[in-house]
Scaffold this motif. Structure first.
Motif, PDB file in Angstrom:
ATOM      1  N   SER A  13       0.844  -1.193   0.000  1.00  0.00           N
ATOM      2  CA  SER A  13       0.000   0.000   0.000  1.00  0.00           C
ATOM      3  C   SER A  13       0.881   1.246   0.000  1.00  0.00           C
ATOM      4  N   THR A  14       0.281   2.362  -0.372  1.00  0.00           N
ATOM      5  CA  THR A  14       1.032   3.616  -0.295  1.00  0.00           C
ATOM      6  C   THR A  14       1.327   3.969   1.160  1.00  0.00           C
ATOM      7  N   ALA A  15       0.449   3.558   2.079  1.00  0.00           N
ATOM      8  CA  ALA A  15       0.704   3.785   3.505  1.00  0.00           C
ATOM      9  C   ALA A  15       1.958   3.027   3.946  1.00  0.00           C
ATOM     10  N   TRP A  16       2.155   1.812   3.443  1.00  0.00           N
ATOM     11  CA  TRP A  16       3.367   1.061   3.763  1.00  0.00           C
ATOM     12  C   TRP A  16       4.594   1.834   3.285  1.00  0.00           C
ATOM     13  N   CYS A  17       4.524   2.388   2.084  1.00  0.00           N
ATOM     14  CA  CYS A  17       5.650   3.159   1.538  1.00  0.00           C
ATOM     15  C   CYS A  17       5.985   4.336   2.445  1.00  0.00           C
ATOM     16  N   GLU A  18       4.970   5.024   2.920  1.00  0.00           N
ATOM     17  CA  GLU A  18       5.184   6.167   3.808  1.00  0.00           C
ATOM     18  C   GLU A  18       5.810   5.732   5.125  1.00  0.00           C
ATOM     19  N   ARG A  19       5.288   4.653   5.715  1.00  0.00           N
ATOM     20  CA  ARG A  19       5.835   4.164   6.988  1.00  0.00           C
ATOM     21  C   ARG A  19       7.274   3.694   6.824  1.00  0.00           C
ATOM     22  N   ALA A  20       7.542   2.962   5.740  1.00  0.00           N
ATOM     23  CA  ALA A  20       8.899   2.455   5.502  1.00  0.00           C
ATOM     24  C   ALA A  20       9.878   3.607   5.297  1.00  0.00           C
ATOM     25  N   GLY A  26      12.663   1.278   3.921  1.00  0.00           N
ATOM     26  CA  GLY A  26      12.343   1.011   2.527  1.00  0.00           C
ATOM     27  C   GLY A  26      13.488   1.377   1.604  1.00  0.00           C
ATOM     28  N   PRO A  27      13.214   1.391   0.315  1.00  0.00           N
ATOM     29  CA  PRO A  27      14.238   1.755  -0.668  1.00  0.00           C
ATOM     30  C   PRO A  27      14.651   3.220  -0.514  1.00  0.00           C
ATOM     31  N   ARG A  28      15.857   3.532  -0.952  1.00  0.00           N
ATOM     32  CA  ARG A  28      16.312   4.924  -0.974  1.00  0.00           C
ATOM     33  C   ARG A  28      15.359   5.739  -1.831  1.00  0.00           C
ATOM     34  N   TYR A  29      15.227   6.995  -1.496  1.00  0.00           N
ATOM     35  CA  TYR A  29      14.321   7.869  -2.243  1.00  0.00           C
ATOM     36  C   TYR A  29      14.948   9.240  -2.421  1.00  0.00           C
ATOM     37  N   ILE A  30      14.330  10.018  -3.270  1.00  0.00           N
ATOM     38  CA  ILE A  30      14.787  11.370  -3.563  1.00  0.00           C
ATOM     39  C   ILE A  30      13.616  12.311  -3.301  1.00  0.00           C
ATOM     40  N   LYS A  31      13.884  13.413  -2.616  1.00  0.00           N
ATOM     41  CA  LYS A  31      12.872  14.446  -2.410  1.00  0.00           C
ATOM     42  C   LYS A  31      13.110  15.552  -3.415  1.00  0.00           C
ATOM     43  N   VAL A  36       8.187  12.917  -3.662  1.00  0.00           N
ATOM     44  CA  VAL A  36       9.099  11.805  -3.387  1.00  0.00           C
ATOM     45  C   VAL A  36       9.195  10.952  -4.637  1.00  0.00           C
ATOM     46  N   ARG A  37      10.415  10.615  -5.013  1.00  0.00           N
ATOM     47  CA  ARG A  37      10.637   9.767  -6.184  1.00  0.00           C
ATOM     48  C   ARG A  37      11.620   8.657  -5.816  1.00  0.00           C
ATOM     49  N   TYR A  38      11.456   7.523  -6.476  1.00  0.00           N
ATOM     50  CA  TYR A  38      12.319   6.360  -6.275  1.00  0.00           C
ATOM     51  C   TYR A  38      12.977   6.018  -7.598  1.00  0.00           C
ATOM     52  N   ARG A  39      14.284   5.794  -7.569  1.00  0.00           N
ATOM     53  CA  ARG A  39      14.986   5.348  -8.773  1.00  0.00           C
ATOM     54  C   ARG A  39      14.877   3.831  -8.856  1.00  0.00           C
ATOM     55  N   ALA A  40      14.684   3.332 -10.059  1.00  0.00           N
ATOM     56  CA  ALA A  40      14.534   1.886 -10.264  1.00  0.00           C
ATOM     57  C   ALA A  40      15.749   1.129  -9.728  1.00  0.00           C
ATOM     58  N   ASP A  41      16.940   1.649  -9.940  1.00  0.00           N
ATOM     59  CA  ASP A  41      18.153   0.976  -9.446  1.00  0.00           C
ATOM     60  C   ASP A  41      18.144   0.861  -7.922  1.00  0.00           C
ATOM     61  N   ASP A  42      17.676   1.901  -7.229  1.00  0.00           N
ATOM     62  CA  ASP A  42      17.613   1.862  -5.767  1.00  0.00           C
ATOM     63  C   ASP A  42      16.576   0.851  -5.287  1.00  0.00           C
ATOM     64  N   VAL A  43      15.456   0.772  -5.988  1.00  0.00           N
ATOM     65  CA  VAL A  43      14.412  -0.193  -5.615  1.00  0.00           C
ATOM     66  C   VAL A  43      14.941  -1.618  -5.799  1.00  0.00           C
ATOM     67  N   LEU A  44      15.579  -1.881  -6.922  1.00  0.00           N
ATOM     68  CA  LEU A  44      16.121  -3.219  -7.171  1.00  0.00           C
ATOM     69  C   LEU A  44      17.213  -3.577  -6.176  1.00  0.00           C
ATOM     70  N   ALA A  45      18.061  -2.609  -5.820  1.00  0.00           N
ATOM     71  CA  ALA A  45      19.122  -2.849  -4.825  1.00  0.00           C
ATOM     72  C   ALA A  45      18.497  -3.177  -3.470  1.00  0.00           C
TER      73      ALA A  45
END
Length: 61
Positions: A13-20, A26-31, A36-45
Motif C-alpha cells: 500500500s502507499t501507507a506502507w511506503c510512507e511508513r517504511a 524502505g528503498p532509498r528515495y529522492i525528495k 518523493v521519487r524512487y529510482r529503479a536501481d535503488d528499488v532493485l538494490a
C-alpha cells in the motif's frame, strides 16, 4: 517512480511506503520539493538486500 508506482510494483500500500520511508526501512528515495521519487536501481538494490535463503537467518544466510 512515484510512491503509487512503487506500491504497485511491490504489491504494497502507499501507507506502507510512507511508513517504511519514515522508519528508514524502505528503498532509498529522492525528495524533489514536496515530491518523493524512487529510482529503479535503488528499488532493485533494496529488493536484493532483502533476499533471504532461510526463514531463521539474516540476509544471505
Amino acid at each position: 517512480m512515484n510512491q503509487r508506482d512503487l506500491a504497485d510494483y511491490l504489491g504494497k500500500s502507499t501507507a506502507w511506503c510512507e511508513r517504511a520511508r519514515w522508519a528508514g526501512e524502505g528503498p532509498r528515495y529522492i525528495k524533489l520539493g514536496r515530491h518523493v521519487r524512487y529510482r529503479a536501481d535503488d528499488v532493485l538494490a533494496w529488493i536484493e538486500e532483502c533476499a533471504r535463503t532461510s526463514t531463521t537467518g539474516g540476509a544471505g544466510e
